[in-house]
Design an enzyme around this catalytic site. Structure first.
Site, mmCIF file in Angstrom:
data_model
loop_
_atom_site.group_PDB
_atom_site.id
_atom_site.type_symbol
_atom_site.label_atom_id
_atom_site.label_comp_id
_atom_site.label_asym_id
_atom_site.label_seq_id
_atom_site.Cartn_x
_atom_site.Cartn_y
_atom_site.Cartn_z
ATOM 1 N N SER A 181 -52.371 -5.302 1.253
ATOM 2 C CA SER A 181 -52.809 -6.114 2.377
ATOM 3 C C SER A 181 -54.327 -6.144 2.443
ATOM 4 C CB SER A 181 -52.251 -5.544 3.670
ATOM 5 O OG SER A 181 -52.916 -4.336 3.970
ATOM 6 N N LYS A 182 -54.823 -6.829 3.414
ATOM 7 C CA LYS A 182 -56.271 -7.012 3.541
ATOM 8 C C LYS A 182 -57.034 -5.695 3.550
ATOM 9 C CE LYS A 182 -56.214 -11.636 4.992
ATOM 10 N NZ LYS A 182 -54.759 -11.684 5.150
#
Length: 481
Positions: free
Chosen positions: A242-243
């Site tokens: 994820s980010k």
RNA sequence: GGCCCCGUCGUCCAGCGGUCUAGGACGCCGGCCUUUCAAGCCGGUAACGCGGGUUCGAAUCCCGUCGGGGCUACCA
């Protein structure tokens, strides 16, 4: 039955590497089977969807070389491949399901629903256990699918094998929101049915939703697709990529100067292998060897180090020097924040082969050759103090004297002159050449010296030797960087 | 909490009951080469989570356990 697969990204963010890999596997499967690869845009979340993201997704797929046969941008026999164009169709399906008793209108409040979930949880049951068709008839609200409780849902996942879900853990999920828009489950399944998708190949995060999709498809009177759930991509911490893990957008790899061929190769290796030995392979080889059933079940950690190695490998062994120079040019100009003149381009081409074997990504090129294009090079402090020891002044002076006379100004003559100097001064190459390197390039790390001087040109070389001597004499540190 | 998935070197992948003293790649370590840095070449380090079965024989099959992960929205 012919293979029809799709990738259905939602344009709520830049193309994620996880989606890119899912697209890649779908593409490989389609190409291997001689099937059809479809691109659909799942933009049911109207509020978060953005045309910019849709553009990024299309660009990213094209960049990776994943061409699609039907879908957004290329059309096809099924009309629009954008879900926002099909809301009427989804609503119709939802209403039909209500009419036939397979779904129902539900106007219970969030609070009531929460209460039911809490109760189920407290009893150690699935959260949706009590969220079933209520006794009272609603005339507004959401439409929920009524999950038949009489039989388990079983399917044969191509990568995971036989899966069985008991019906009480499948909740009566919302298919149509109170504002009349479809949820993902509805839109996605209706499209899979309407577009005759034969295999749904997607991330494992959707494995637990699969019973819903199968039930929905059956309720529509269709035969559900075959499902295959790919292992997830994790970040270095073992959590879903994820980010938080930095670069999850495919575009950032493109911008950093990774080659699409290398990215393709690397992504293909995350959850699959061509055989026991082969690491580097072409798209064509992957297409020939790909089997959906041999995809690994294990989640894979995205390893930047290996990607870097692989990209370097592609840069130095799969690109001719001309190709390398051409591909590096935009990165170089961006790094320099200006365009290159014809003369400068020629200068770069002179050393391109040497740079080619020294970079892992194209964006690194500028660091290697900046000294060729900027006069205010400054000196790397550590490099300077490491090489500007006693005797350095003499080397610089002598080098300048001899380089002045070199003719022609090419790497062979330069090397001959400098080697003669080394012999006369009785100093080793390390001691005698490093000061020159730092004086001319600003750093103790650079492409090979003789070629670098040749590309730089006599005047600039001499000027830099002069500047370094001046600085050495004054003991000044005003040019340190 | 409930349901589901997964479990071979630090990482990715191979292994589908005997050929495994477990193979390849990245990384790491050492050496060679060498004008720096890379690259290249050579060598090395390092894993079947644990416990029970089944079997003549298990990394491979079964069960349990532990660990990791996913899902659990009127997001997708």
């Amino acid at each position: 039955m012919s293979v029809r697969v799709r990738i259905a990204p939602s344009p709520t963010g830049y193309l994620h590497v996880g989606n890119a890999r899912a697209a890649l596997f779908n593409w490989l499967f389609a190409r291997h089977e001689g099937g059809t690869f479809i691109l659909r845009i799942d933009d049911t979340d109207v509020a978060r969807s953005d045309p910019e993201f849709e553009r990024d997704i299309l660009d990213g797929l094209r960049w990776l070389g994943l061409d699609w046969d039907e879908g957004v941008g290329v059309g096809g026999p099924h009309g629009s491949y954008r879900q926002s164009d099909r809301f009427d169709r989804y609503r119709q399906v939802a209403e039909d399901l209500v009419a036939t008793g397979r779904a129902y209108l539900d106007d219970r409040s969030p609070e009531e629903l929460d209460e039911l979930r809490r109760r189920a949880q407290k009893e150690g049951k699935h959260p949706g256990f009590y969220i079933r068709r209520p006794d009272r008839e609603a005339t507004s609200g959401v439409i929920r699918f009524s999950v038949p409780q009489d039989a388990p849902v079983t399917f044969d996942d191509v990568v995971r094998g036989e899966m069985t879900f008991s019906p009480e853990v499948v909740d009566d999920f919302v298919i149509l929101r109170s504002d009349g828009t479809p949820t993902y489950h509805l839109a996605s399944t209706v499209d899979d049915v309407d577009y005759e998708i034969s295999h749904v190949v997607r991330g494992e995060d959707l494995l637990s939703s699969t019973p819903k999709h199968i039930l929905l498809a059956r309720a529509m009177g269709a035969v559900p697709a075959t499902y295959a759930h790919l292992p997830l991509l994790f970040g270095p911490d073992g959590k879903k990529l994820s980010k938080r893990h930095g670069d999850t957008a495919l575009r950032s790899y493109r911008e950093a100067g990774y080659l699409p061929e290398a990215m393709f190769n690397y992504l293909a290796l995350l959850g699959w292998s061509l055989d026991a030995e082969t690491t580097i392979f072409s798209r064509q080889a992957a297409v020939e060897a790909f089997e959906l059933s041999s995809v690994s079940k294990n989640p894979a950690i995205f390893d930047r180090d290996k990607l870097d190695w692989m990209n370097g490998e592609y840069i130095r062994t799969r690109l001719t020097t001309d190709e390398f120079a051409a591909r590096a040019r935009p990165f170089l100009e961006r790094g320099l924040t200006r365009g290159l003149t014809a003369d400068e381009w020629a200068r770069f081409c002179e050393v391109a082969a040497l740079v080619q074997e020294r970079v892992k990504v194209l964006s690194e090129v500028v660091d290697q050759v900046r000294f060729l294009f900027e006069d205010e090079i400054g000196y790397d402090e550590r490099s300077w103090s490491k090489v500007m020891k006693p005797g350095a002044e003499q080397v610089l002076e002598e080098a300048a004297r001899r380089l002045e006379a070199v003719d022609p100004w090419d790497s062979e003559s330069i090397e001959a002159a400098l080697r003669a100097m080394l012999a006369d001064l009785e100093v080793g190459a390390r001691k005698g050449l490093q000061p020159i390197r730092v004086a001319v390039t600003g750093s103790s790390v650079s492409p090979p010296l003789f070629e670098s001087l040749a590309a730089l040109g006599r005047d600039r070389t001499l000027a830099r030797l002069q500047e370094a001597r001046r600085r050495l004499a004054s003991g000044s540190d005003d040019t340190l960087r």
